[in-house]
Design a protein around this motif. Structure first.
Motif, short mmCIF file in Angstrom:
data_model
loop_
_atom_site.label_atom_id
_atom_site.label_comp_id
_atom_site.label_asym_id
_atom_site.label_seq_id
_atom_site.Cartn_x
_atom_site.Cartn_y
_atom_site.Cartn_z
N LEU A 99 -9.14 5.84 0.92
CA LEU A 99 -8.07 6.18 0.26
C LEU A 99 -8.16 6.87 -0.98
CD1 LEU A 99 -5.13 7.75 -0.17
CD2 LEU A 99 -4.17 5.35 0.26
N SER A 100 -8.19 5.69 -1.70
CA SER A 100 -9.12 4.88 -3.04
C SER A 100 -10.18 5.78 -3.71
CB SER A 100 -9.03 3.93 -2.98
OG SER A 100 -9.27 3.60 -4.81
N THR A 148 -4.12 13.53 -0.99
CA THR A 148 -3.60 12.36 -1.39
C THR A 148 -2.56 11.87 -0.11
OG1 THR A 148 -4.00 12.62 -3.33
CG2 THR A 148 -2.99 10.69 -3.15
N VAL A 184 -8.06 1.63 2.87
CA VAL A 184 -7.67 1.41 1.74
C VAL A 184 -8.47 2.28 0.56
CG1 VAL A 184 -6.40 0.72 0.03
CG2 VAL A 184 -5.45 0.28 2.11
N GLY A 190 -2.52 9.22 2.25
CA GLY A 190 -2.13 8.01 2.26
C GLY A 190 -0.90 8.00 3.11
N HIS A 213 1.03 -1.89 -0.01
CA HIS A 213 0.08 0.00 -0.03
C HIS A 213 0.77 1.27 0.28
CE1 HIS A 213 -2.14 2.95 2.11
NE2 HIS A 213 -3.35 3.16 1.12
N THR A 222 -8.93 9.84 -4.03
CA THR A 222 -8.15 10.14 -4.66
C THR A 222 -9.22 10.27 -6.74
OG1 THR A 222 -7.60 7.53 -5.74
CG2 THR A 222 -6.01 8.96 -3.88
N PRO A 275 0.41 5.70 -2.77
CA PRO A 275 0.10 7.22 -3.22
C PRO A 275 1.21 8.04 -3.26
CG PRO A 275 -0.35 5.99 -0.56
CD PRO A 275 -0.35 5.08 -1.92
N CYS A 324 -0.97 4.26 5.67
CA CYS A 324 -0.08 4.11 5.88
C CYS A 324 0.48 3.67 6.95
CB CYS A 324 0.98 4.46 5.15
SG CYS A 324 1.68 4.61 3.12
#
Length: 182
Positions: free
Chosen positions: A128-129, A149, A125, A153, A62, A132, A66, A157
């Motif tokens: 985050l996806s 981002t 995740v 990200g 992962h 974006t 980013p 993380c």
């Protein structure tokens, strides 16, 4: 049953992301698909009661995306229907992971605990996806997109890495306790 449903949802979403990645020649969605495929494999191993799972691999997969998005100044724009489908999955997985963590917190099953932590990592995740995709679709300017981002990200993380370390430390404590009792 919860692991089986999670596995099924992950496989369907992996196929969706992989298809979108291929159709739109998107490295980002392909990489996210690989992430969900790895999650599916781990869930399968958990389903089979495998105790030698290594969830720290998730954070390594992962962390690269980013960073790559920020470094390359890229934003992937997709049809609105795909953004909406991603949003629906994201809201489902976030809600389900939070409900599962609350519902199953009293259980002392290492397999179930690992499954719930993995599900929460997948939800992070997904957020985050989705972020974006929404920033690329609905704007916000390159500086704002890069900042968001990067922050999201980085936060994801750190959280996935922290959960991995927590799982390792907890497993080591349980192993020490078990060997002392034996």
């Amino acid at each position: 049953m919860s692991l089986l449903v999670s596995l099924g949802m992950n496989l369907v979403y992996s196929a969706f992301k992989l298809t979108v990645g291929i159709v739109y020649s998107s490295f980002w969605w392909g990489a996210v698909a690989v992430y969900y495929i790895v999650l599916s494999m781990i869930r399968f191993l958990l389903l089979c009661q495998m105790r030698s799972m290594r969830s720290q691999q998730l954070s390594l997969i992962h962390i690269s995306e980013p960073t790559r998005l920020l470094r390359d100044h890229r934003a992937y724009v997709y049809p609105e229907s795909m953004v909406i489908a991603s949003a629906a999955y994201t809201f489902y997985t976030v809600a389900a992971s939070i409900l599962d963590m609350v519902k199953y917190r009293a259980y002392k099953s290492p397999t179930l605990s690992a499954a719930k932590i993995i599900r929460f990592a997948a939800a992070l995740v997904s957020l985050l996806s989705l972020e974006t995709a929404m920033l690329a679709q609905y704007g916000g300017g390159e500086g704002f997109r890069r900042s968001m981002t990067g922050l999201t990200g980085g936060g994801v993380c750190v959280m996935v890495l922290a959960m991995s370390v927590y799982m390792i430390l907890k497993a080591n404590r349980e192993l020490k306790k078990y060997t002392q009792e034996a």
